[in-house]
Design an enzyme around this catalytic site. Structure first.
Site, short mmCIF file in Angstrom:
data_model
loop_
_atom_site.label_atom_id
_atom_site.label_comp_id
_atom_site.label_asym_id
_atom_site.label_seq_id
_atom_site.Cartn_x
_atom_site.Cartn_y
_atom_site.Cartn_z
N HIS A 281 -4.78 -0.41 2.50
CA HIS A 281 -5.72 -1.14 3.35
C HIS A 281 -6.01 -2.49 2.71
O HIS A 281 -5.84 -2.67 1.49
CB HIS A 281 -7.03 -0.37 3.50
CG HIS A 281 -6.92 0.84 4.39
ND1 HIS A 281 -6.48 0.78 5.68
CD2 HIS A 281 -7.23 2.16 4.15
CE1 HIS A 281 -6.50 2.00 6.22
NE2 HIS A 281 -6.94 2.85 5.31
N CYS A 324 -3.83 -5.00 6.24
CA CYS A 324 -4.52 -5.93 7.13
C CYS A 324 -5.05 -7.12 6.35
O CYS A 324 -5.27 -7.05 5.15
CB CYS A 324 -5.68 -5.22 7.83
SG CYS A 324 -5.16 -4.00 9.05
#
Length: 445
Positions: A281, A324
């Site tokens: 992430h 991301c």
């Protein structure tokens, strides 16, 4: 002269050609093969050495090929044969036990000639930089001899005057405008242009480190289902590229920093490059450990600057980062049904003050799965959109006869990822680089 099997036959053929009437030719021939003892015997019954230098008869093209033959190792010869596998008859390649034999086969197929050695230069650039420089020096001399005198009359355009020299010009390093005329090798201003490719010759090529964070105990971060597909694809592909694979799973922020620190202490002197794949992430300018702790990308990358890891100096350092870089969706016009099923977006909370920039150091490539401020998509069944397309395009490039460098491959990745829709949204990867040469990945057998 393939039917000649001994020295007597050779001298009889030279006599038939009238070459023994010119002592300078034989003298140059003996000097080229480093037989000074025979040269001394010849000079004792012929003209002084100064006269042999005045009339060079021996082909510089043949001298260049013989020099490469002498300097080429068995390992380099095997690599050259491998690179020529799709251009020459396999049986003839197997029968060629020396570089001179391979050169003879290349001449038969029209791959090289006295006026065209660009393909030989390209191949040697991927094997041995010093051997490639031998060809480059010959190309420079040919170009110098083809250049018309300054007072020569002009007839037509430059392209019409010297069409055959353009290939040599395009593959030659820059030559200083004020350089005086000389019969010796040309002095090049830009020594870094000896080859336009990074040389990948070591086995193994280098280390490919894969950091795959899948399980996140942190409440605000979900587990990354499907990421095991990315790890498998990357591991299998880079093993075929000749890399040692190092796998790390589910690292928190502290463990991630320690792992990076350990990587900087490895010895890369027998490796050609480093590849790091990080699957986790992230948000703008950082990636997350499994505990939710942040690791700034600029701090991570700076650990590998040339002055901090000397054994990687001048070698490519490649980072593929699947994470991301914000919480914004990229909008796209609706063009039909979703093309990827079971998509799970990796959640982030953007932070503009953590923007990442490339270090002001050479030989880095940082390929992000998405542009800044935006989300990155992952299929829980097939893996992330970016990594799967990257592996597919790298595989296609390795299987083709083209020498597509990594930037060409990443451009295709951008096109293929960008043209699709993911639950009506878009994704656009973003490579950034300070590479100074072309980097080409090929399979190692």
């Amino acid at each position: 002269m393939q039917e000649i099997v001994d020295a007597k036959g050779l001298f009889m053929r030279l006599e038939e050609k009238g070459l023994l009437d010119n002592p300078s030719f034989l003298c140059q021939l003996l000097q080229t093969i480093h037989r000074a003892d025979l040269t001394d015997l010849l000079e004792a019954n012929s003209r002084p050495q100064e006269e042999t230098d005045a009339l060079p008869v021996l082909s510089q093209y043949r001298v260049m090929l013989y020099t490469i033959h002498e300097d080429m190792t068995t390992e380099s010869l095997d690599k050259m044969k491998y690179l020529l596998n799709d251009k020459l008859n396999k049986r003839q390649l197997e029968m060629s036990s020396t570089a001179l034999g391979v050169f003879a086969e290349m001449e038969k197929m029209g791959i090289i000639s006295k006026s065209n050695v660009t393909e030989l230069h390209r191949i040697l650039s991927e094997i041995d930089q010093q051997l490639a420089l031998t060809v480059q020096n010959y190309m420079n001399r040919v170009q110098h001899l083809q250049r018309p005198p300054l007072d020569a009359p002009s007839h037509g355009s430059i392209d019409q005057q010297r069409p055959n020299s353009m290939a040599l010009l395009q593959n030659s390093p820059c030559v200083c405008e004020t350089q005086p005329n000389s019969t010796g090798p040309l002095v090049c201003c830009d020594l870094s242009s000896e080859t336009e490719f990074y040389l990948l010759t070591h086995v193994p090529r280098g280390r490919c480190v894969i950091i795959n964070n899948m399980i996140f105990p942190a409440e605000n971060l979900s587990n990354r289902r499907g990421s095991e597909k990315d790890e498998e694809a990357l591991s299998e592909l880079f093993q075929r590229f000749g890399f040692e694979i190092e796998l790390f799973s589910d690292l928190d922020a502290e463990q991630l920093n320690k792992t990076i620190k350990t990587m900087t202490e490895w010895d890369y002197s027998q490796h050609d490059l480093l590849v790091v794949c990080i699957l986790t992430h992230g948000e703008l300018g950082c990636i997350f450990g499994t505990d939710g702790g942040k690791v700034l990308l600029r701090d991570l990358i700076s650990n590998f600057w040339n002055d901090k890891v000397p054994s990687l100096s001048g070698k490519p350092k490649v980072f593929f980062i699947q994470a991301c870089q914000g919480d914004r969706y990229q909008e796209g016009a609706a063009q039909g049904p979703v093309q990827e099923e079971s998509l799970a977006c990796e959640p982030d909370s953007g932070s503009d003050d953590l923007d990442v920039s490339l270090p002001a150091e050479a030989d880095f490539l940082i390929s992000m799965s998405t542009v800044q401020h935006c989300k990155s998509f992952r299929s829980i069944n097939r893996g992330s959109i970016f990594i799967q397309e990257l592996c597919q395009q790298l595989q296609k490039s390795a299987e083709s006869s083209e020498n597509d460098d990594i930037l060409t491959v990443l451009t295709r990745v951008n096109r293929e990822v960008g043209r699709k829709e993911y639950e009506t949204y878009k994704q656009m990867p973003q490579p950034r680089y300070t590479l100074t040469k072309k980097l080409v990945f090929r399979y190692v057998r």
